[in-house]
Design an enzyme around this catalytic site. Structure first.
Site, PDB file in Angstrom:
ATOM      1  CE  LYS A  93      80.490  36.961  47.163  1.00  0.00           C
ATOM      2  NZ  LYS A  93      81.572  37.864  47.546  1.00  0.00           N
ATOM      3  CE  LYS A 132      80.372  45.446  43.349  1.00  0.00           C
ATOM      4  NZ  LYS A 132      81.379  46.442  43.620  1.00  0.00           N
ATOM      5  CE  LYS A 143      73.953  44.257  47.420  1.00  0.00           C
ATOM      6  NZ  LYS A 143      74.992  43.808  48.323  1.00  0.00           N
TER       7      LYS A 143
END
Ligand code: TRP
Length: 331
Positions: A113, A198, A195
């Site tokens: 991140k 979103k 994966k």
């Protein structure tokens, strides 16, 4: 009786991966009488990435309605918003003082991140796993169902809990993480080795559990497969087809083996349509219930309030126990 705790962030959309891998499994766990389930919207975690206030508010209401639409039941489980239970922030602070900077620096998600949000590497982003540890430890949790990407955070939760227990005696129950067998890894339709997320930049890779039927069909039609023609479950060599078979198995309630057998001889294009139809059918009652609930804001708020009250009663006891052990003057 086992205490089960899990949470999901109210950011962006709820994906088909979240639906199958998380909330749908939670509903099944809730319906097992041996489980005491606590599920939260991890809205304190969400602001580690900057949010637009109107959108954030809408997402929180929407995810709370999605919880209920999938059948999480306030009578059987505790369902609440993390920010409504102040003990989470408070315990996170205390646990910070029992966590090393080096440990947080090594967290894979923090590194990922930080690279992705290089202009906003805030303290919260680094502290994210400690807040998650607080979530879990407040409720004397036995089991934490999570996706593979969160297992490292469960490990650090166990380390922190054990460290505290070694200093002060039995303060926290040391929880175990597990990845549900069904749907722990639903992958992107466009890049079936990663994966379904979103934040996928390619919207065709991700199904929202609120997508209308025609959009679901369109996205499955475009799903990336392989240049072979056989239908087999082999996530390593046939990631795309295996992902489709996994989704189909969950949507129809069958085993993978049975699903593979049922689909023998289908062309890839036909398999995609079959998966799309099953997903549409699986989501239909859920989407109808969601549309009914999202207009009942007062009802949702009253459920959230009740959930927060129940959660905070449990959380307060744990927090007090820890504060007392540290030496705080508690009333
Ligand atoms: N970090 C989790 C995720 O993004 C969400 C989460 C927050 C969570 N607190 C938790 C999951 C406690 C399990 C237990 O998926």
């Amino acid at each position: 009786m086992k205490t089960i705790y899990s949470a999901i962030q109210p950011s962006g959309i709820m994906t088909l991966g979240n639906y199958i891998g998380a909330v749908n499994n939670w509903r099944n766990m809730q319906n097992d009488k041996d489980n005491k389930c606590i599920f939260a919207l991890a809205d304190l975690h969400t602001i580690t990435v900057r949010q637009n206030p109107e959108e954030f508010y809408k997402n929180c209401m929407s995810f709370y309605a999605l919880f209920q639409a999938v059948g999480l039941d306030a009578k059987k489980s505790i369902i609440y918003l993390q920010s409504h239970v102040h003990q989470h922030s408070e315990l996170a602070w205390l646990l910070n003082c029992y966590t090393y900077v080096g440990e947080m620096n090594r967290m894979t998600q923090f590194k990922d991140k930080s690279a992705k949000h290089a202009d906003n590497i805030n303290m919260g982003l680094m502290d994210y796993p400690v807040l998650m540890a607080a979530d879990i430890l407040l409720y004397d949790t036995d089991l934490v169902p999570v996706g593979y990407d969160q297992l490292q955070h469960i490990e650090i939760t166990r380390d922190i809990a054990t460290r505290v227990n070694n200093i002060y005696g039995d303060i926290f129950k040391v929880p175990e993480g597990f990845t549900p067998k069904i749907g722990a890894k639903i992958t992107s339709l466009q890049d079936p080795t990663s994966k379904m997320s979103k934040s996928d930049p390619n919207p065709n890779g991700v199904i929202s559990c609120l997508d209308p039927p025609e959009v679901i069909v369109k996205k499955f039609k475009k799903a990336v497969t392989d240049s072979d023609t056989t239908i087999a479950y082999d996530p390593e060599n046939k990631a795309g087809i295996s992902n489709l078979l996994g989704i189909l198995a969950v949507a129809t309630g069958k085993t993978i083996e049975q699903t593979v057998e049922d689909c023998q001889g289908l062309r890839y294009g036909d398999l995609k349509l079959r998966v799309a139809d099953s997903v549409i059918e699986m989501l239909r009652p859920f989407q109808e219930e969601y549309r009914r609930l999202i207009d009942s804001k007062d009802y949702l708020m009253s459920c959230a309030k009740e959930g927060a009250q129940k959660a905070s009663e449990i959380a307060e006891k744990t927090l007090k126990r820890f504060k007392q052990a540290i030496g705080y003057v508690v009333d």
